[in-house]
Design an enzyme around this catalytic site. Structure first.
Site, PDB file in Angstrom:
ATOM      1  N   ILE A 162       0.834  -1.201   0.000  1.00 14.02           N
ATOM      2  CA  ILE A 162       0.000   0.000   0.000  1.00 14.02           C
ATOM      3  C   ILE A 162       0.866   1.248   0.000  1.00 14.02           C
ATOM      4  O   ILE A 162       0.623   2.192  -0.761  1.00 14.02           O
ATOM      5  CB  ILE A 162      -0.952  -0.006   1.205  1.00 14.02           C
ATOM      6  CG1 ILE A 162      -1.953  -1.165   1.095  1.00 14.02           C
ATOM      7  CG2 ILE A 162      -1.708   1.323   1.307  1.00 14.02           C
ATOM      8  CD1 ILE A 162      -2.749  -1.417   2.350  1.00 14.02           C
ATOM      9  N   ASP A 168      10.637   3.350   6.947  1.00 11.18           N
ATOM     10  CA  ASP A 168      10.508   1.903   6.859  1.00 11.18           C
ATOM     11  C   ASP A 168      11.872   1.306   7.176  1.00 11.18           C
ATOM     12  O   ASP A 168      12.810   1.467   6.389  1.00 11.18           O
ATOM     13  CB  ASP A 168      10.047   1.464   5.470  1.00 11.18           C
ATOM     14  CG  ASP A 168       9.607   0.003   5.445  1.00 11.18           C
ATOM     15  OD1 ASP A 168      10.342  -0.846   5.980  1.00 11.18           O
ATOM     16  OD2 ASP A 168       8.534  -0.289   4.901  1.00 11.18           O
ATOM     17  N   ARG A 173      -4.016  -0.413  10.807  1.00  9.64           N
ATOM     18  CA  ARG A 173      -4.601  -1.116  11.938  1.00  9.64           C
ATOM     19  C   ARG A 173      -4.553  -0.222  13.172  1.00  9.64           C
ATOM     20  O   ARG A 173      -3.552   0.447  13.429  1.00  9.64           O
ATOM     21  CB  ARG A 173      -3.852  -2.433  12.220  1.00  9.64           C
ATOM     22  CG  ARG A 173      -4.044  -3.496  11.150  1.00  9.64           C
ATOM     23  CD  ARG A 173      -5.486  -4.002  11.115  1.00  9.64           C
ATOM     24  NE  ARG A 173      -5.684  -5.061  10.132  1.00  9.64           N
ATOM     25  CZ  ARG A 173      -6.097  -4.852   8.891  1.00  9.64           C
ATOM     26  NH1 ARG A 173      -6.352  -3.620   8.477  1.00  9.64           N
ATOM     27  NH2 ARG A 173      -6.255  -5.877   8.073  1.00  9.64           N
ATOM     28  N   ASP A 233      -9.774   5.410   9.808  1.00  6.29           N
ATOM     29  CA  ASP A 233     -10.611   4.385   9.183  1.00  6.29           C
ATOM     30  C   ASP A 233     -10.579   3.100  10.008  1.00  6.29           C
ATOM     31  O   ASP A 233     -11.388   2.205   9.795  1.00  6.29           O
ATOM     32  CB  ASP A 233     -10.133   4.101   7.754  1.00  6.29           C
ATOM     33  CG  ASP A 233     -11.113   3.251   6.961  1.00  6.29           C
ATOM     34  OD1 ASP A 233     -12.308   3.595   6.934  1.00  6.29           O
ATOM     35  OD2 ASP A 233     -10.691   2.230   6.384  1.00  6.29           O
ATOM     36  N   GLU A 277     -12.342  -2.102  17.395  1.00  6.70           N
ATOM     37  CA  GLU A 277     -13.094  -1.599  16.242  1.00  6.70           C
ATOM     38  C   GLU A 277     -14.498  -2.187  16.256  1.00  6.70           C
ATOM     39  O   GLU A 277     -14.647  -3.406  16.199  1.00  6.70           O
ATOM     40  CB  GLU A 277     -12.367  -2.010  14.962  1.00  6.70           C
ATOM     41  CG  GLU A 277     -12.848  -1.297  13.724  1.00  6.70           C
ATOM     42  CD  GLU A 277     -11.978  -1.601  12.517  1.00  6.70           C
ATOM     43  OE1 GLU A 277     -12.490  -2.265  11.605  1.00  6.70           O
ATOM     44  OE2 GLU A 277     -10.800  -1.197  12.517  1.00  6.70           O
ATOM     45  N   HIS A 304     -14.070   1.591   8.502  1.00  3.22           N
ATOM     46  CA  HIS A 304     -13.185   0.621   7.852  1.00  3.22           C
ATOM     47  C   HIS A 304     -13.611   0.384   6.399  1.00  3.22           C
ATOM     48  O   HIS A 304     -13.904  -0.743   5.985  1.00  3.22           O
ATOM     49  CB  HIS A 304     -13.169  -0.705   8.624  1.00  3.22           C
ATOM     50  CG  HIS A 304     -11.913  -1.498   8.402  1.00  3.22           C
ATOM     51  ND1 HIS A 304     -11.320  -2.266   9.379  1.00  3.22           N
ATOM     52  CD2 HIS A 304     -11.125  -1.646   7.301  1.00  3.22           C
ATOM     53  CE1 HIS A 304     -10.239  -2.854   8.907  1.00  3.22           C
ATOM     54  NE2 HIS A 304     -10.101  -2.480   7.646  1.00  3.22           N
TER      55      HIS A 304
END
Length: 207
Positions: A68, A87, A150, A174, A179, A198
């Site tokens: 992504i 990263d 997440r 989101d 959740e 989500h």
């Protein structure tokens, strides 16, 4: 599975496309402060352009360059943006080889310099609570934090505390942990939080 020669397939690459599209749209709107100014406009009837950076020349930070994050980095190349990325598994040479026009930096530098931070880190024991309240508090005035990965990657209590103390910041969430958020969570009522259920991943015809 491997020992028994069972074939396993994954749709992660296909699912990454709508998430990258969703995140790109949120980033561009965030740089216009669309959600926070729309809420203020509705509440007061007064127009404001305070804190709008716009896309041109702004800095966007991407946390993690998985499928992504890579797709999003490529999509952002169509805008005149400076893109930072964190990263720990990437080197500048690897990013260049993939055609990613990003500058790798520390997580602390990314939060301190970005007008928008978009989170794309998987939920692992090692990444739980990776995004701390201290990092969020270091965001620039009128910055936006976006989470389409997440909820567990974010220290939610720290996030709420910072948002309560910094009404200039905006969080576009989101995903949360748990959740949906528990009943009575400030995430439902804080004026600088925009919750979506989500929906960034594959839905309907995107599946």
């Amino acid at each position: 599975f491997w020992e028994r020669k069972i074939t396993i397939t994954s749709s992660y690459a296909a699912n990454a496309v709508p998430v990258a599209e969703f995140a790109e749209a949120q980033i561009i709107l965030a740089l216009k402060r669309a959600w926070s100014l729309a809420a203020a406009f509705r509440a007061t009837g007064r127009q404001s352009h305070e804190g709008i950076a716009g896309a041109y020349g702004s800095t966007v930070g991407l946390v993690s360059l998985g499928m992504i994050g890579q797709l999003l980095a490529r999509r952002l190349q169509s805008h005149d943006l400076r893109v930072l990325a964190y990263d720990p598994f990437f080197t500048p040479a690897q990013a260049d080889a993939l055609g990613l026009q990003v500058r790798l930096c520390s997580l602390e530098q990314l939060f301190a310099e970005s007008g928008v931070v978009s989170l794309h880190t998987p939920s692992l024991p090692s990444t739980r609570g990776l995004i701390t309240g201290q990092l969020l508090a270091s965001l620039k005035p009128h910055a936006t934090f976006i989470n389409t990965s997440r909820g567990a990657v974010v220290d939610e209590s720290g996030l709420i505390e910072v948002l309560q103390q910094r009404p200039d910041l905006m969080a576009l969430l989101d995903v949360t942990d748990p959740e949906p958020p528990v009943s009575g969570s400030p995430l439902y009522t804080l004026p600088n939080v925009f919750l979506t259920p989500h929906i960034a991943g594959s839905l309907a015809g995107e599946c």
